[in-house]
Structure formats: C-alpha cells, structure tokens
Design a protein around this motif. Structure first.
Motif, PDB file in Angstrom:
ATOM      1  N   THR A   1     -14.006 -64.989   8.262  1.00 48.75           N
ATOM      2  CA  THR A   1     -14.869 -64.413   9.293  1.00 48.75           C
ATOM      3  C   THR A   1     -14.102 -63.441  10.179  1.00 48.75           C
ATOM      4  N   VAL A   2     -12.839 -63.754  10.473  1.00 50.07           N
ATOM      5  CA  VAL A   2     -12.018 -62.835  11.272  1.00 50.07           C
ATOM      6  C   VAL A   2     -11.821 -61.522  10.528  1.00 50.07           C
ATOM      7  N   ALA A   3     -11.567 -61.599   9.224  1.00 43.25           N
ATOM      8  CA  ALA A   3     -11.390 -60.386   8.432  1.00 43.25           C
ATOM      9  C   ALA A   3     -12.655 -59.535   8.440  1.00 43.25           C
ATOM     10  N   MET A   4     -13.803 -60.167   8.386  1.00 41.41           N
ATOM     11  CA  MET A   4     -15.064 -59.427   8.418  1.00 41.41           C
ATOM     12  C   MET A   4     -15.251 -58.731   9.767  1.00 41.41           C
ATOM     13  N   VAL A   5     -14.909 -59.419  10.848  1.00 38.32           N
ATOM     14  CA  VAL A   5     -15.027 -58.816  12.176  1.00 38.32           C
ATOM     15  C   VAL A   5     -14.101 -57.616  12.292  1.00 38.32           C
ATOM     16  N   LYS A   6     -12.876 -57.733  11.803  1.00 40.74           N
ATOM     17  CA  LYS A   6     -11.931 -56.619  11.857  1.00 40.74           C
ATOM     18  C   LYS A   6     -12.445 -55.409  11.087  1.00 40.74           C
ATOM     19  N   LEU A   7     -13.021 -55.661   9.918  1.00 43.16           N
ATOM     20  CA  LEU A   7     -13.501 -54.559   9.105  1.00 43.16           C
ATOM     21  C   LEU A   7     -14.716 -53.878   9.715  1.00 43.16           C
ATOM     22  N   VAL A   8     -15.630 -54.664  10.244  1.00 39.61           N
ATOM     23  CA  VAL A   8     -16.863 -54.074  10.769  1.00 39.61           C
ATOM     24  C   VAL A   8     -16.630 -53.350  12.086  1.00 39.61           C
ATOM     25  N   THR A   9     -15.585 -53.724  12.819  1.00 44.87           N
ATOM     26  CA  THR A   9     -15.305 -53.069  14.099  1.00 44.87           C
ATOM     27  C   THR A   9     -14.270 -51.953  13.972  1.00 44.87           C
ATOM     28  N   GLY A  10     -13.696 -51.764  12.795  1.00 49.34           N
ATOM     29  CA  GLY A  10     -12.706 -50.709  12.601  1.00 49.34           C
ATOM     30  C   GLY A  10     -13.370 -49.363  12.362  1.00 49.34           C
ATOM     31  N   GLU A  11     -12.587 -48.325  12.495  1.00 48.87           N
ATOM     32  CA  GLU A  11     -13.087 -46.966  12.277  1.00 48.87           C
ATOM     33  C   GLU A  11     -13.022 -46.635  10.785  1.00 48.87           C
ATOM     34  N   ILE A  12     -13.995 -47.182  10.063  1.00 49.05           N
ATOM     35  CA  ILE A  12     -14.039 -47.040   8.611  1.00 49.05           C
ATOM     36  C   ILE A  12     -15.414 -46.498   8.232  1.00 49.05           C
ATOM     37  N   SER A  13     -15.457 -45.560   7.325  1.00 43.70           N
ATOM     38  CA  SER A  13     -16.729 -45.007   6.882  1.00 43.70           C
ATOM     39  C   SER A  13     -17.499 -46.033   6.060  1.00 43.70           C
ATOM     40  N   ALA A  14     -18.814 -45.875   6.043  1.00 46.39           N
ATOM     41  CA  ALA A  14     -19.667 -46.844   5.366  1.00 46.39           C
ATOM     42  C   ALA A  14     -19.489 -46.841   3.859  1.00 46.39           C
ATOM     43  N   ASP A  15     -18.889 -45.779   3.309  1.00 47.23           N
ATOM     44  CA  ASP A  15     -18.696 -45.707   1.869  1.00 47.23           C
ATOM     45  C   ASP A  15     -17.273 -46.089   1.449  1.00 47.23           C
ATOM     46  N   ALA A  16     -16.440 -46.417   2.406  1.00 53.05           N
ATOM     47  CA  ALA A  16     -15.050 -46.745   2.102  1.00 53.05           C
ATOM     48  C   ALA A  16     -14.962 -48.106   1.407  1.00 53.05           C
ATOM     49  N   THR A  17     -13.925 -48.267   0.599  1.00 46.21           N
ATOM     50  CA  THR A  17     -13.708 -49.539  -0.086  1.00 46.21           C
ATOM     51  C   THR A  17     -13.475 -50.661   0.907  1.00 46.21           C
ATOM     52  N   GLN A  18     -12.792 -50.358   2.014  1.00 46.93           N
ATOM     53  CA  GLN A  18     -12.543 -51.376   3.034  1.00 46.93           C
ATOM     54  C   GLN A  18     -13.851 -51.909   3.610  1.00 46.93           C
ATOM     55  N   TYR A  19     -14.807 -51.006   3.810  1.00 44.43           N
ATOM     56  CA  TYR A  19     -16.098 -51.431   4.359  1.00 44.43           C
ATOM     57  C   TYR A  19     -16.859 -52.288   3.341  1.00 44.43           C
ATOM     58  N   LYS A  20     -16.810 -51.896   2.087  1.00 47.35           N
ATOM     59  CA  LYS A  20     -17.485 -52.676   1.046  1.00 47.35           C
ATOM     60  C   LYS A  20     -16.837 -54.048   0.879  1.00 47.35           C
ATOM     61  N   ALA A  21     -15.535 -54.136   1.197  1.00 49.16           N
ATOM     62  CA  ALA A  21     -14.858 -55.425   1.079  1.00 49.16           C
ATOM     63  C   ALA A  21     -15.473 -56.468   1.994  1.00 49.16           C
ATOM     64  N   MET A  22     -16.016 -56.017   3.118  1.00 42.71           N
ATOM     65  CA  MET A  22     -16.652 -56.953   4.044  1.00 42.71           C
ATOM     66  C   MET A  22     -17.809 -57.689   3.375  1.00 42.71           C
ATOM     67  N   PHE A  23     -18.570 -56.997   2.550  1.00 41.35           N
ATOM     68  CA  PHE A  23     -19.704 -57.617   1.874  1.00 41.35           C
ATOM     69  C   PHE A  23     -19.231 -58.564   0.769  1.00 41.35           C
ATOM     70  N   ALA A  24     -18.121 -58.228   0.123  1.00 37.41           N
ATOM     71  CA  ALA A  24     -17.573 -59.135  -0.884  1.00 37.41           C
ATOM     72  C   ALA A  24     -17.107 -60.437  -0.243  1.00 37.41           C
ATOM     73  N   ILE A  25     -16.477 -60.319   0.925  1.00 39.79           N
ATOM     74  CA  ILE A  25     -16.067 -61.526   1.653  1.00 39.79           C
ATOM     75  C   ILE A  25     -17.289 -62.324   2.086  1.00 39.79           C
ATOM     76  N   GLY A  26     -18.304 -61.610   2.603  1.00 40.18           N
ATOM     77  CA  GLY A  26     -19.519 -62.286   3.044  1.00 40.18           C
ATOM     78  C   GLY A  26     -20.215 -63.013   1.919  1.00 40.18           C
ATOM     79  N   LEU A  27     -20.267 -62.397   0.739  1.00 40.34           N
ATOM     80  CA  LEU A  27     -20.893 -63.057  -0.409  1.00 40.34           C
ATOM     81  C   LEU A  27     -20.093 -64.278  -0.831  1.00 40.34           C
TER      82      LEU A  27
END
Length: 311
Positions: A260-286
């Motif tokens: 959950t901490v990793a998801m918060v870091k990713l969603v609050t970071g300055e990352i574009s919605a198409d970046a792999t880092q942003y998509k990683a949040m959904f993989a963690i969530g799943l």
C-alpha cells in the motif's frame, strides 16, 4: 360480508406491491455492490495487463528488487509482499489473542454494566482514523521502544505493526463475541453439570462450539491488516527490504515498504499516466486484491466447513 371482500383484496395488492418494491430495491443494492466490485476488478485488470506487456510477470512476482523511480528500474514485488506479510503477522500476534480474550470476557464473564463500558470503548477504537494511529505510532510508540526496550529506526515495522494490531482488535472481538454468544446455553449448562469451572466451560465448550465464527474473525482481521494504508505510510517507512530467515530481526526494527505504501508513492509522484511506473500501481493493486480475496474466500470456506447448527 360482501362489502369487505374488495377492501381485503385491495389491501393485499398494496402489500404485495410494497413487498415487490422492497425486494427490487434490495436486489438493486446487491447488484450495485457487485457492479462496483466488477468495475474495480476491470479497471485494475486492464492497466495491470498493460503493465505485464512491458514487464514480465515472472520478473514482477519473483524479483527481489523494487526500484520503479531510480535507475536501473526494478519491478520485483516480492519484497513488498514480504514486508506486507511481516506487518500482518506481527499485528495478528497482537490482535488475535487480545481480541479473542476480549470476546470471551464480554460473552462469558462481563456483567451488563461492564459490557456497557467496554463495548463502546472498542467501538471508539474502531472509529479512530487510521492516520491518527500512524501518528501515535510515530510520535509515542517508536520513542518508547527506542528509550526503554531496544534501538529502532524512526520509521520501523514494529511500531506500525503494533498500531495495526490495535486497530483490528475491535473487528476480531466483535465478530468473535457474536459467534460465542450464539452458542446455546444448554452446552454451558451441560459443562457445569459435569463439574467444570467457568474457565473450563468457556475455553473447552464455548470456544470450540464457536470455532467457525472465531476463525472467520481472524481471517477478516488479517485481510484488513493486509490492506491497511495510512498507519504504514506514516510509521513504517518507504524502504523495500527483502526478508530472509537470517535478517528478520533487523527488518522488524528498520524502515520497510508495504504494497500500500508503494501504491501511495506511485500515485503521488510526478509520473505520467502512460508510464510503466504508473501502470505498476495497478499491478500491485491487483495482487493485493487477489490476496485479500483469497483470505475472504478462505473465511467463507472455513465457516461453512466448521459451522455448528443448533436447534
């Protein structure tokens, strides 16, 4: 008599219409909850699949390095899973015995006056915002451990786990007490008739008879601990550490990073919605959703397997 028949028919029709409307409203609520859950799964799944087209699922689930922001990028979720399980296990060691003991006391020993005091107290614990728990762990629990027990980092797994355990105590005690209270008094009286003490009846008769409900409360409490966010965000830290049999004692007193901490870091970071880092949040969530779903499914299976039916 002939004048009464139309009125009775009208009243019956109105009652039937009212019951049909209530049934339709209840069905709509149930269907809405299913649709919302399905929408969440669909949203997570679409972006998670896109992530797995860029990062191998094998590397994701078995990788031991998590560094989605700093090059070289690494997307191994295994340290996050192990850090999450560490907090869950430590919090369970606190919440499960304390919650069960509280449930036994409320069900078997407490007077009505004591119940009227303790029950609202547990409900207050359940109503405290989790960010307050996290702040309490950071400001009070960590300094106490560091001053009087042993040295810990400012952000550490132990303090966060203690507060997560305190947070889920009301859930465990409430569901366990309902299960204990549902045990018929005839079983208790039978135990007393055999010469058993109150403690022997409580632990040897009532608890085994309510074991399905108690285990369900344990699993639901654990699933709640797995998904906890704000306490670990505030008190646990942001350092993903791989856990091995020989370094658990070091990891417990140091900063860790849960899913959950990793998801918060990713969603609050300055990352574009198409970046792999942003998509990683959904993989963690799943992944997190799959873990909690498996626990809830296990809870239902255990309840059906060991449920006691009394007449």
């Amino acid at each position: 008599m002939s004048g009464e028949q139309p009125r009775l028919t009208t009243d019956g029709s109105r009652r039937s219409l009212k019951e049909s409307a209530i049934k339709a409203a209840l069905f709509g609520c149930a269907a809405l909850s299913i649709l919302v859950t399905g929408g969440i799964i669909l949203t997570l799944g679409i972006d998670a699949i896109e992530f797995f087209t860029r990062v191998s699922p094998v590397d994701f689930f078995t990788g031991t390095e998590w560094s989605p922001v700093i090059k070289p990028y690494s997307y191994g979720v295994l340290p996050l899973i192990l850090n999450t399980l560490l907090v869950t296990v430590l919090s369970a060691l606190i919440a499960l015995p304390v919650g069960l003991a509280a449930a036994i006391y409320l069900s078997e020993y407490a007077s009505e006056r004591m119940r009227s005091i303790i029950k609202p107290g547990l409900e207050i614990l359940a109503g405290i915002p989790t960010v307050v728990y996290g702040y309490f762990a950071l400001v009070y629990i960590t300094p106490f451990i560091d001053d009087y027990l042993f040295q810990v980092s400012t952000f550490n797994a132990l303090s966060a786990s203690i507060m997560v355990g305190v947070m889920i105590i009301p859930m465990v005690s409430s569901i366990s007490e309902d299960a204990l209270s549902a045990v018929p008094d005839e079983l208790r009286q039978g135990g007393y008739g055999m010469g058993a003490t109150k403690f022997q009846v409580s632990t040897g008769v009532v608890v085994p008879a309510a074991v399905s409900g108690i285990f369900s409360s344990f699993i639901l409490g654990i699933s709640r601990a797995i998904g906890e966010t704000m306490i670990v965000v505030v008190a646990a830290g942001q350092s993903a550490k791989m856990i091995y049999p020989g370094n658990i004692d070091e990891v417990v007193v140091s900063s860790i990073e849960t899913m959950t901490v990793a998801m918060v870091k990713l969603v609050t970071g300055e990352i574009s919605a198409d970046a792999t880092q942003y998509k990683a949040m959904f993989a963690i969530g799943l992944t997190l959703f799959a873990m909690t779903f498996a626990l809830n499914l296990a809870s239902n299976l255990i309840e059906m397997r060991y449920r006691e039916e009394y007449k």
